[in-house]
Design an enzyme around this catalytic site. Structure first.
Site, PDB file in Angstrom:
ATOM      1  N   GLY A   1       2.416   5.758   4.363  1.00 32.17           N
ATOM      2  CA  GLY A   1       1.694   6.374   5.334  1.00 32.17           C
ATOM      3  C   GLY A   1       0.455   5.644   5.508  1.00 32.17           C
TER       4      GLY A   1
ATOM      5  N   LYS B   1       0.782   0.301   7.276  1.00 28.89           N
ATOM      6  CA  LYS B   1       1.539  -1.007   7.138  1.00 28.89           C
ATOM      7  C   LYS B   1       2.384  -1.357   8.274  1.00 28.89           C
ATOM      8  CE  LYS B   1       3.330   0.019   3.276  1.00 28.89           C
ATOM      9  NZ  LYS B   1       2.675   1.510   3.120  1.00 28.89           N
TER      10      LYS B   1
ATOM     11  N   GLY C   1       0.634  -1.162  -0.167  1.00 26.46           N
ATOM     12  CA  GLY C   1      -0.002   0.067  -0.037  1.00 26.46           C
ATOM     13  C   GLY C   1       0.813   1.119   0.000  1.00 26.46           C
TER      14      GLY C   1
ATOM     15  N   GLU D   1     -16.101   5.992 -13.033  1.00 28.59           N
ATOM     16  CA  GLU D   1     -16.128   4.749 -12.454  1.00 28.59           C
ATOM     17  C   GLU D   1     -17.341   4.072 -12.559  1.00 28.59           C
ATOM     18  OE1 GLU D   1     -13.235   3.541 -11.892  1.00 28.59           O
ATOM     19  OE2 GLU D   1     -12.182   5.195 -12.067  1.00 28.59           O
TER      20      GLU D   1
END
Ligand code: ADP
Ligand code: MG
Ligand code: ZN
Length: 623
Positions: A210, A213, A207, A430
């Site tokens: 920030g 993770k 990912g 989208e």
């Protein structure tokens, strides 16, 4: 400029002084003062004078040389000398004894007592000397040099009794659910082993920076109450060849001793990079380090209680070798938070900050699309600084808004502030993809629709459920793929009467698919079942300067066929989106509000807003 710690000269002088004193005294006591080295000639003289009362020949096994020690009458000193021929001395001593009956002598192995003491002293002294030099060098050198002294040692940071838990990780609900079983396993590995259950050894967290993770990895250790070893891939690549590998070895050795535990490798892409990607030297080092990592991971059993977590924001450049089964074979995507996630993160970080009555975290969450968790934490921190500067005891909405601008601009590269208009266009775009995924029979269904920027240039995405592993795709499927690709642009056109540059990737993909159909798969009746070369680099048939194996006529025929396919797909897709316009509006509105829609959410919207639309059998474009 680097900040260099000033060494304290006085301290070093003092240390050196103590060292010299100790050195002399140790050496003195080691070499007994009543010993005196002489020579064979001297010894012979004493024998002629009949003064030798006792002698010892010390000889190492199977070696002709040795040491002779002897005592003299009325003398307490032990004399000694070295000889290269013990036998010769022996013969002389036998003769001497015949003349002097009270003389005694013997042979021994080399006597170690004194020598060992001396050796130990010397080692001790050398050790102290090296230690002092290291201290001096370490404090005089810049950070990089000082760290070199650590080479070979894993610089893993171990956190035991780490008290971060899942409650500190806001949002990321699915990710946490996915990791729940890992926590359970670490708490009680036996429970799983007795049932023969296999738990993944390696999990890759993928990912943008920030997004939490590292936080997630720590929380797993915290939840399970196990040690957490963390090391960063970029630590490995800074030094001499072989150092990275030995660090990895040390790290795993430690981990094995303390299992169950978590090993966390941050920035794994710095080590496990696909060959040929990235620039610069240090490839040897990287490869060695990576190999060692693989050796270690293959080396411990599946249920040995070590879970290796690794984080990266560039899964695309990872060497496939590390993703093989038994290594990092589980991937968990950690994405930027949606509106609800952002609010939750803001709440977590506001826990220790007194908020004024006018603070509306929900409102802040709504305006921070694209912010990662770290940005939000930073925002609250900036707001608190602002409040402190103004000598207030609580944060106001104004503080937060000021901080938003500051963090938003500062963090420009990671996340940009998206305008309402941009978001609206993305939502419709989208939505167009999603409707086609849903209504076309051989693609989809929709898994997630999102208008959260990906940080990789896309303003949003629509993701279908993973495809089934099919050996080949039919012509009908390929046509539907093209339709889905075009859906975003079509929706923009329909709603705004204008189009953006945002669909360029979609259009490229659609064109390439159509070209492959015509040139590679023989799916155009006009062109026929001929492969017109150009493996990956298929440029449009008319591409000048591109060597081709076909004439101008064929080129224009190919061109025409590609255009026809795209055009027909476009018409069919447009008809569908027009038909489901009500769904499109509903999806876009929901996306503007919530930023993310999952499969169930989408289906609900679709069913609700497609009532009354005449269902036909799914259209398949003619060729
Ligand atoms: P990554 O490792 O993905 O780059 P980190 O875990 O280091 O990100 O996150 C940096 C900081 O941002 C964390 O220490 C935490 O304060 C904050 N943060 C990020 N994501 C979250 C989250 N989901 N919940 C709470 N805080 C978060
Ligand atoms: Mg991190
Ligand atoms: Zn698109």
């Amino acid at each position: 400029m680097n900040q260099i710690r000033r060494p304290n000269i006085g301290l070093y002088l003092l240390m050196a002084g103590i060292f010299v004193l100790l050195a002399t005294s140790i050496l003195k006591s080691a070499s007994q003062s009543n010993r005196k080295e002489t020579s064979y000639a001297e010894f012979q003289k004493e024998m002629e004078a009949g003064k030798v009362t006792e002698a010892v020949i010390a000889q190492s096994e199977n070696i002709p040389s040795g040491t002779v020690r002897y005592l003299l009458k009325d003398d307490t000193i032990v004399y000694f000398f070295y000889t290269s021929d013990v036998n010769e001395i022996q013969t002389e001593l036998v003769k001497y004894q015949q003349k002097n009956t009270d003389f005694s002598w013997k042979m021994t192995d080399v006597e170690h007592k004194v020598d060992v003491l001396t050796v130990i002293s010397i080692i001790l002294l050398a050790g102290m000397g090296v230690f002092i030099i290291l201290m001096i060098v370490r404090n005089n050198s810049t950070g990089a040099n000082a760290r070199m002294l650590d080479f070979g040692k894993s610089r893993a940071v171990m956190v035991r009794g780490n008290n971060i838990t899942f409650s500190d990780v806001a949002g990321l609900k699915e990710e946490k659910e996915d990791l729940e079983e890992i926590v359970d396993f670490l708490k009680d590995p036996k429970k799983y082993t007795t049932l023969g259950a296999r738990i993944p050894k390696g999990i890759l967290l993928v990912g943008p920076p920030g997004t939490g993770k590292t936080l997630l990895a720590k929380a797993i250790a915290g939840e399970a109450g196990v040690p957490f070893y963390s090391i960063s891939g970029s630590d490995f690549v800074e030094m001499f060849v072989g150092v990275g590998a030995s660090r990895v070895r040390d790290l795993f050795q430690e981990a094995k001793k303390n299992a169950p535990c978590i090993v966390f490798i941050d920035e794994i892409d710095a080590v496990a990079r696909r060959r040929g990607s990235g620039l610069g030297g240090g490839h040897d080092e990287r490869e060695q380090t990576q190999n060692q990592l693989l050796v270690e991971m293959d080396g411990f059993g599946v249920n040995s209680g070590i879970i290796v977590l690794a984080a990266t924001n560039r899964a695309d450049i990872l060497d496939p070798a590390i993703l093989r089964p038994g290594r990092f074979d589980r991937k968990i995507g950690v994405s930027r938070p949606d509106v609800k996630g952002r609010e939750a993160i803001l709440k977590v970080h506001a826990r220790n900050k007194p908020l004024g009555d006018d603070v509306d975290l929900k409102r802040i969450a709504q305006t921070t699309a694209g912010f990662a968790g770290a940005d939000l934490e930073n925002l609250l921190n900036e707001a608190a600084i602002q409040a402190a500067k103004d000598n207030r005891e609580y944060l106001t909405q104004k503080d937060l808004e000021k901080a938003f601008v500051k963090v938003g601009i500062g963090g420009e590269k990671r996340s940009r502030i998206i305008s309402e208009k941009e978001k609206r266009i993305t939502a419709y775009h989208e939505g167009g993809h999603a409707i086609l995924f849903h209504v076309l029979p051989d693609v989809g269904p929709v898994h997630t629709i999102s208008v959260i920027p990906t940080g990789m240039g896309a303003a949003g995405y629509t993701m279908p459920l993973p495809e089934k592993d099919e050996m080949f795709r039919t012509k009908g499927q390929l046509l539907q793929d093209i339709m889905v690709d075009l859906g975003g642009r079509i929706a923009e056109e329909l709603v705004f009467g204008d189009v953006t540059t945002g669909a360029s990737q979609d259009i490229k993909q659609a064109t390439e698919l159509a070209k492959s159909m015509v040139m590679k798969f023989g799916m155009s009746d006009q062109v026929g079942m001929i492969n017109y070369g150009g493996e990956d680099e298929v440029f449009i048939g008319r591409d000048f300067g591109h060597t081709r194996e076909y004439g101008e006529e064929t080129a224009s025929l190919i061109d025409e066929e590609v255009r026809r396919i795209v055009r027909e797909c476009y018409e069919k897709a447009k008809a569908l989106i027009v038909k489901y316009r009500a769904v499109l509006d509903a999806v876009a509105e929901t996306l503007l509000r919530e930023e993310k829609i999952d499969q169930a959410g989408f289906e609900e919207l679709f069913n609700k807003w497609s009532v009354g639309v005449i269902e036909e059998s799914a259209p398949a474009p003619a060729h």
